[in-house]
Write a protein that holds these residues in place. Sequence first.
Motif, PDB file in Angstrom:
ATOM      1  N   GLU A   1       0.832  -1.203   0.000  1.00 24.77           N
ATOM      2  CA  GLU A   1       0.000   0.000   0.000  1.00 24.77           C
ATOM      3  C   GLU A   1       0.869   1.258   0.000  1.00 24.77           C
ATOM      4  N   ALA A   2       1.956   1.255   0.765  1.00 21.62           N
ATOM      5  CA  ALA A   2       2.822   2.434   0.874  1.00 21.62           C
ATOM      6  C   ALA A   2       3.746   2.594  -0.340  1.00 21.62           C
ATOM      7  N   LYS A   3       4.128   1.473  -0.964  1.00 25.15           N
ATOM      8  CA  LYS A   3       5.047   1.489  -2.109  1.00 25.15           C
ATOM      9  C   LYS A   3       6.311   2.330  -1.853  1.00 25.15           C
ATOM     10  N   PRO A   4       7.057   2.002  -0.795  1.00 30.21           N
ATOM     11  CA  PRO A   4       8.249   2.803  -0.503  1.00 30.21           C
ATOM     12  C   PRO A   4       9.363   2.553  -1.527  1.00 30.21           C
TER      13      PRO A   4
ATOM     14  N   ALA B   1       6.222  -9.470  -4.937  1.00 27.12           N
ATOM     15  CA  ALA B   1       5.056  -8.580  -4.872  1.00 27.12           C
ATOM     16  C   ALA B   1       5.104  -7.515  -5.967  1.00 27.12           C
ATOM     17  N   GLY B   2       6.174  -7.497  -6.762  1.00 34.52           N
ATOM     18  CA  GLY B   2       6.272  -6.542  -7.859  1.00 34.52           C
ATOM     19  C   GLY B   2       6.861  -5.196  -7.489  1.00 34.52           C
ATOM     20  N   LEU B   3       7.491  -5.105  -6.328  1.00 33.63           N
ATOM     21  CA  LEU B   3       8.104  -3.841  -5.905  1.00 33.63           C
ATOM     22  C   LEU B   3       9.608  -3.859  -6.179  1.00 33.63           C
ATOM     23  N   ASN B   4      10.143  -2.727  -6.557  1.00 32.17           N
ATOM     24  CA  ASN B   4      11.585  -2.577  -6.762  1.00 32.17           C
ATOM     25  C   ASN B   4      12.199  -1.786  -5.618  1.00 32.17           C
TER      26      ASN B   4
ATOM     27  N   LEU C   1      12.759 -10.588   3.146  1.00 31.91           N
ATOM     28  CA  LEU C   1      12.190  -9.305   2.733  1.00 31.91           C
ATOM     29  C   LEU C   1      12.436  -8.992   1.261  1.00 31.91           C
ATOM     30  N   GLU C   2      13.680  -9.027   0.821  1.00 35.49           N
ATOM     31  CA  GLU C   2      13.973  -8.643  -0.567  1.00 35.49           C
ATOM     32  C   GLU C   2      13.263  -9.552  -1.567  1.00 35.49           C
ATOM     33  N   ASP C   3      13.267 -10.842  -1.315  1.00 38.27           N
ATOM     34  CA  ASP C   3      12.578 -11.778  -2.212  1.00 38.27           C
ATOM     35  C   ASP C   3      11.068 -11.532  -2.193  1.00 38.27           C
ATOM     36  N   ASP C   4      10.517 -11.289  -1.006  1.00 36.55           N
ATOM     37  CA  ASP C   4       9.078 -11.029  -0.897  1.00 36.55           C
ATOM     38  C   ASP C   4       8.679  -9.756  -1.630  1.00 36.55           C
TER      39      ASP C   4
END
Length: 133
Positions: free
Chosen positions: A81-84, A108-111, A101-104
């Motif tokens: 939701e925050a997309k930091p 989830a499609g976040l960079n 964390l990094e793999d998750d």
Amino acid sequence: MVFGTFDMLHEGHLDLFRQARSLASEPTLIVSIARDGAVARIKGNHPRRSENERLALVSASELVDEAVLGDTEGYIAHILEAKPDIIALGYDQEGEYVQTLEDDLRRAGLNTKVTRLTAYKPEMYKTSFLAQD
């Protein structure tokens, strides 16, 4: 974005916030407050203050742009939701979520970049030392 229990705010926490803010040229610092149940599960004891009291405490800091409660189950939903752009981990944060964390985030499609911050006088400023009965 940073994460923690924040049962109290001490100079170590304020330094964490300052370090996190320094990672971006125009920072917006989001602080995720651990839910009461998560604290009890991970730390083995309940926080001294309720999650809503801790949320209010952190929200009042001039260094924090937004404070949010973490997820009741898991941890990735509120990050999505925050997309930091950056997640800054404290020097002593470890455990199941940190390990994956990094793999998750990628799944989830976040960079989101994950970085580790340095300790600020941990022999003096650690809640477990300061909050002894």
